[in-house]
Scaffold this active site. Structure first.
Site, PDB file in Angstrom:
ATOM      1  N   GLU A 174      -2.344   4.711  13.496  1.00 36.12           N
ATOM      2  CA  GLU A 174      -2.041   5.942  12.765  1.00 36.12           C
ATOM      3  C   GLU A 174      -2.401   7.160  13.606  1.00 36.12           C
ATOM      4  O   GLU A 174      -1.660   8.149  13.635  1.00 36.12           O
ATOM      5  CB  GLU A 174      -2.771   5.986  11.424  1.00 36.12           C
TER       6      GLU A 174
ATOM      7  N   CYS B 287       0.804  -1.224   0.000  1.00 34.09           N
ATOM      8  CA  CYS B 287       0.000   0.000   0.000  1.00 34.09           C
ATOM      9  C   CYS B 287       0.836   1.273   0.000  1.00 34.09           C
ATOM     10  O   CYS B 287       0.297   2.367  -0.150  1.00 34.09           O
ATOM     11  CB  CYS B 287      -0.933   0.004   1.212  1.00 34.09           C
TER      12      CYS B 287
ATOM     13  N   PHE C 268       1.350  -3.268   3.999  1.00 38.04           N
ATOM     14  CA  PHE C 268       1.716  -4.613   4.432  1.00 38.04           C
ATOM     15  C   PHE C 268       3.225  -4.787   4.226  1.00 38.04           C
ATOM     16  O   PHE C 268       3.793  -4.316   3.239  1.00 38.04           O
ATOM     17  CB  PHE C 268       0.978  -5.669   3.619  1.00 38.04           C
TER      18      PHE C 268
ATOM     19  N   HIS D 203      -9.921   1.203  -0.640  1.00 37.40           N
ATOM     20  CA  HIS D 203      -8.467   1.069  -0.579  1.00 37.40           C
ATOM     21  C   HIS D 203      -7.932   0.544  -1.908  1.00 37.40           C
ATOM     22  O   HIS D 203      -8.181  -0.604  -2.275  1.00 37.40           O
ATOM     23  CB  HIS D 203      -8.107   0.117   0.557  1.00 37.40           C
TER      24      HIS D 203
ATOM     25  N   LYS E 228     -10.277   7.110   1.600  1.00 41.72           N
ATOM     26  CA  LYS E 228     -10.752   5.724   1.504  1.00 41.72           C
ATOM     27  C   LYS E 228     -12.175   5.563   2.006  1.00 41.72           C
ATOM     28  O   LYS E 228     -12.830   4.573   1.696  1.00 41.72           O
ATOM     29  CB  LYS E 228      -9.807   4.796   2.270  1.00 41.72           C
TER      30      LYS E 228
ATOM     31  N   HIS F  60      -3.782   7.618   5.917  1.00 40.66           N
ATOM     32  CA  HIS F  60      -3.901   6.294   5.303  1.00 40.66           C
ATOM     33  C   HIS F  60      -5.298   5.755   5.579  1.00 40.66           C
ATOM     34  O   HIS F  60      -5.944   5.235   4.678  1.00 40.66           O
ATOM     35  CB  HIS F  60      -2.821   5.374   5.858  1.00 40.66           C
TER      36      HIS F  60
END
Length: 413
Positions: free
Chosen positions: A315, A164, A400, A341, A336, A304
């Site tokens: 976050e 990502c 990830f 996403h 998002k 994010h």
């Protein structure tokens, strides 16, 4: 050697809200969700039936049919977004030094649609039925390569894969290429087309996706107490980066200056973020330092914000650690919440949205933020869009593998 200044002169978007940059931004400001039941495949027997599918997308509207058939869907998206970004920038590539122009494009997965299709052929009819275009359609670097051929870019050219964080890493690399005088113009961002039954099944088994099949528009709910996973989406976000004086000489439209970039690793877990947010803290801290600004100058963050329990919690914690008391004065929103996403493309799409926000002086809401999580207690711009004169903005991408990347934008002064 002093670093050259770099600006954004064009943006192109392909996402679940369409392909028209201005309409997409208007929809975001209006709180329109692009999340729907998937029609790319039959999801009837699947636990997750929703996703962020690009609506009514026919690549042959933009790409000659023969070429389109030799490219995977993620390359189609990259071309459409790049064409839009170049038109927006008013660049005439025929007048540019081809050796001073390049492309770096990120993708978390690349041509997974082609991989699945050709595997099916192999299993059904044997190796002789596998297409000779299998490898070039599947390879992740195809997007950058195709853009170089389409526009005659003979400078720096490669693909980036860091889940990502891919698009932000690509943009950060393109930034450095111009800053250190290896190029004057870079086409950069990310593209992804991983909305497939196999990919969705994998993420579902990992318990990463929202299962709100009966109310897809409410499924992505970053920072909300009732969030239950992210929504997988597809699309592309491409930006045109230029050296400032190069842009000024041709009276180019300028969205914002790319001030800084930070990239780190959690070194912790292949899918979960570090529980103390160490990597995210370091990425934001390094980006702010690289930009040569004080933390108190930041007044907007495009988070994010995936709508997963751990990401949103950690976050938020990382933002508090970096900005201290100032964190509560920063407007924070997650794109998002409306577009889902886009994996390796998310950073490109979200930085393009951030650039549009700087130009227009308004930031979109975080849709579906209805029941505050006591541990996610910052200003996530709930309820409606907000007028905001953005001085300095951050865009976070946390992937990830423990990959973290932050880009800093500011108004050109």
């Amino acid at each position: 050697m002093s670093r050259r200044r770099v600006v954004i002169t064009g943006v192109g978007l392909v996402c679940p809200l369409g392909t028209d940059r201005e309409q997409i931004f208007s929809d975001l400001l209006a709180g329109v969700s692009g999340i729907r039941r998937v029609t790319l495949y039959d999801p009837s027997d699947m636990e997750v039936k929703i996703g962020g599918q690009v609506p009514d997308f026919d690549p042959e509207k933009w790409i000659e049919r023969r070429e389109a058939r030799r490219l995977d869907r993620f390359c189609h998206f990259a071309i459409v977004a790049a064409d839009s970004a170049l038109a927006d920038s008013t660049l005439d590539m025929a007048k540019e030094d081809e050796t001073r122009c390049g492309a770096i494009v990120g993708s978390g997965i690349g041509g997974i649609i082609e991989f699945e299709d050709q595997h099916g052929r192999y299993m059904k009819a044997g190796p002789s039925r596998v297409s000779p275009f299998f490898v070039p359609k599947m390879m992740l670097n195809a997007a950058a390569g195709v853009l170089s051929m389409r526009y005659g870019l003979c400078g720096v050219n490669y693909g980036v894969a860091s889940a990502c964080a891919s698009a932000n890493h690509a943009i950060g690399s393109a930034l450095r290429t111009i800053q250190y005088d290896e190029a004057d113009v870079m086409i950069t961002g990310g593209s992804e087309a991983a909305l497939t039954s196999l990919a969705v099944s994998g993420f579902t088994s990992a318990k990463a996706l929202s299962r709100r099949n009966d109310e897809p528009e409410r499924a992505s709910r970053p920072f909300d107490k009732d969030r239950d996973g992210f929504v997988l989406s597809e699309g592309s976000g491409i930006l045109i980066l230029e050296e400032l004086e190069h842009a000024k000489k041709r009276n180019a439209p300028i969205y914002a200056e790319v001030l800084g970039y930070g990239a780190t690793a959690d070194a912790y877990h292949i899918t979960q973020p570090h529980p103390e947010g160490k990597g995210g803290v370091a990425a934001m801290t390094n980006a702010v330092r690289d930009a040569g600004i004080e933390p108190e100058q930041v007044n907007y963050i495009n988070a994010h914000g995936t709508s997963t329990h751990f990401n949103d919690l950690i976050e938020t914690s990382a933002i508090k650690q970096v900005f201290g008391d100032h964190a509560r004065k920063i407007s924070i929103s997650s794109s998002k919440s409306m577009i889902g996403h886009l994996l390796g493309a998310s950073g490109g799409v979200e930085l393009a949205i951030t650039a549009l926000s700087i130009r227009k002086g308004v930031v979109h809401q975080t849709l579906n933020y209805e029941t505050p999580d006591p541990e996610c207690d910052l200003d996530y711009v709930p309820g409606e869009a907000r007028e905001l004169a953005i001085d300095v903005a951050l865009s976070n991408s946390l992937g990830f593998g423990g990959h973290n990347s932050t880009i800093v934008l500011g108004r050109v002064r």
